[in-house]
Design a protein around this motif. Structure first.
Motif, mmCIF file in Angstrom:
data_model
loop_
_atom_site.group_PDB
_atom_site.id
_atom_site.type_symbol
_atom_site.label_atom_id
_atom_site.label_comp_id
_atom_site.label_asym_id
_atom_site.label_seq_id
_atom_site.Cartn_x
_atom_site.Cartn_y
_atom_site.Cartn_z
ATOM 1 N N MET A 30 -4.884 -2.337 8.262
ATOM 2 C CA MET A 30 -5.883 -3.212 7.656
ATOM 3 C C MET A 30 -6.575 -2.449 6.537
ATOM 4 O O MET A 30 -7.066 -3.102 5.737
ATOM 5 C CB MET A 30 -6.619 -3.684 8.868
ATOM 6 N N TYR A 31 -6.796 -1.354 6.678
ATOM 7 C CA TYR A 31 -7.633 -0.679 5.599
ATOM 8 C C TYR A 31 -6.781 -0.735 4.480
ATOM 9 O O TYR A 31 -7.564 -0.913 3.204
ATOM 10 C CB TYR A 31 -7.969 0.745 6.003
ATOM 11 N N LEU A 32 -5.782 -0.293 4.364
ATOM 12 C CA LEU A 32 -4.751 -0.232 3.246
ATOM 13 C C LEU A 32 -4.802 -1.471 2.629
ATOM 14 O O LEU A 32 -4.774 -1.969 1.428
ATOM 15 C CB LEU A 32 -3.457 0.094 3.546
ATOM 16 N N TYR A 67 2.111 -1.304 2.907
ATOM 17 C CA TYR A 67 2.159 -0.671 1.791
ATOM 18 C C TYR A 67 1.111 -1.402 0.918
ATOM 19 O O TYR A 67 1.073 -2.753 0.834
ATOM 20 C CB TYR A 67 3.287 -0.321 1.289
ATOM 21 N N VAL A 68 0.543 -0.702 -0.220
ATOM 22 C CA VAL A 68 -0.025 -1.301 -1.202
ATOM 23 C C VAL A 68 0.297 -0.618 -2.395
ATOM 24 O O VAL A 68 0.429 0.618 -2.292
ATOM 25 C CB VAL A 68 -1.536 -1.610 -0.956
ATOM 26 N N VAL A 69 0.775 -1.212 -3.646
ATOM 27 C CA VAL A 69 0.807 -0.831 -5.063
ATOM 28 C C VAL A 69 0.018 -1.289 -5.762
ATOM 29 O O VAL A 69 -0.162 -2.241 -6.243
ATOM 30 C CB VAL A 69 2.169 -1.126 -5.509
ATOM 31 N N ARG A 122 -0.735 -9.494 -4.259
ATOM 32 C CA ARG A 122 0.793 -9.828 -4.434
ATOM 33 C C ARG A 122 1.520 -8.475 -4.053
ATOM 34 O O ARG A 122 2.584 -8.683 -3.464
ATOM 35 C CB ARG A 122 1.245 -10.229 -5.884
ATOM 36 N N HIS A 123 0.974 -7.260 -4.401
ATOM 37 C CA HIS A 123 1.854 -6.190 -4.129
ATOM 38 C C HIS A 123 1.341 -5.337 -2.968
ATOM 39 O O HIS A 123 1.582 -4.082 -2.694
ATOM 40 C CB HIS A 123 1.830 -5.247 -5.376
ATOM 41 N N ALA A 124 0.969 -6.026 -1.690
ATOM 42 C CA ALA A 124 0.786 -5.477 -0.438
ATOM 43 C C ALA A 124 1.246 -6.225 0.617
ATOM 44 O O ALA A 124 1.558 -7.533 0.587
ATOM 45 C CB ALA A 124 -0.745 -5.523 -0.309
ATOM 46 N N TRP A 125 1.771 -5.523 1.690
ATOM 47 C CA TRP A 125 2.442 -5.901 2.683
ATOM 48 C C TRP A 125 2.100 -5.299 3.910
ATOM 49 O O TRP A 125 1.978 -4.087 3.928
ATOM 50 C CB TRP A 125 4.035 -5.838 2.469
ATOM 51 N N CYS A 126 2.185 -5.979 4.967
ATOM 52 C CA CYS A 126 1.888 -5.271 6.512
ATOM 53 C C CYS A 126 2.643 -6.018 7.471
ATOM 54 O O CYS A 126 2.854 -7.311 7.421
ATOM 55 C CB CYS A 126 0.316 -5.531 6.863
ATOM 56 N N HIS A 148 -0.144 3.436 -1.812
ATOM 57 C CA HIS A 148 -0.605 3.810 -0.314
ATOM 58 C C HIS A 148 0.524 3.268 0.430
ATOM 59 O O HIS A 148 1.269 2.144 0.288
ATOM 60 C CB HIS A 148 -1.562 3.368 0.324
ATOM 61 N N TRP A 149 1.404 4.042 1.373
ATOM 62 C CA TRP A 149 2.491 3.636 2.085
ATOM 63 C C TRP A 149 2.296 4.202 3.800
ATOM 64 O O TRP A 149 2.328 5.379 3.730
ATOM 65 C CB TRP A 149 3.773 4.167 1.435
#
Length: 163
Positions: free
Chosen positions: A122-124, A58-60, A141-145, A66-67
């Motif tokens: 990876m695109y997100l 996800y990315v905020v 900081r607000h993205a995770w994979c 985007h989730w």
């Protein structure tokens, strides 16, 4: 409420992975603060804990999310209604504001293979770089994979699903 046009041909399948995108009303940067973004992240985690979803990435962003998620229970509509309702209430309260938070509806894109799943994740993760919010993958900081964050050739390019 979703536009009837957005609901045409929309099907939810348990076990299928989707990229879900929703935008703040008027594209206002209401998720720009760390506190507001963290409320959205906690809601992703809460829906995972409740058994509706399994977050993959996800990315905020300041004005949208985007989730990348595997649907585990319910429907996409149920998941997004819960996410949008809860985050709207929490972020509005934290910002001391009232009123509409999210634009109506959301965009979903079904992912059909594991290779495509990784490529989309990876695109997100590259979205903050393209927006000028980070210089490299893993810095925002607000993205995770769920996968190790790296920038293999082509992973941060276009998939045709992002704006």
């Amino acid at each position: 409420m979703n536009s009837p046009r957005l609901l045409l041909d929309r099907h939810s399948s348990i076990g299928l992975s989707y990229i879900l995108t929703t935008v703040v009303h008027g594209r206002a940067p209401l998720l720009a603060s760390d506190a507001a973004a963290e409320l959205a992240v906690r809601e992703f985690q809460r829906l995972d804990q409740e058994g509706f979803t399994r977050s993959i990435a996800y990315v905020v962003m300041p004005d949208h999310i985007h989730w990348l998620v595997e649907l585990r229970a319910g429907t996409l509509e149920t998941v997004m209604k819960r996410f949008k309702s809860r985050t709207a209430q929490q972020v509005n309260r934290s910002l001391g504001r009232i009123g509409r938070f999210w634009q109506g509806g959301y965009h979903d894109h079904a992912i059909r293979s594991d290779e495509s799943l990784y490529r989309h994740a990876m695109y997100l993760m590259g979205n903050p770089i393209r927006a000028g919010l980070a210089a490299q993958v893993g810095q925002y900081r607000h993205a995770w994979c769920e996968w190790e964050l790296e920038s293999p050739s082509g992973c941060l390019g276009t998939t045709g699903t992002d704006k």
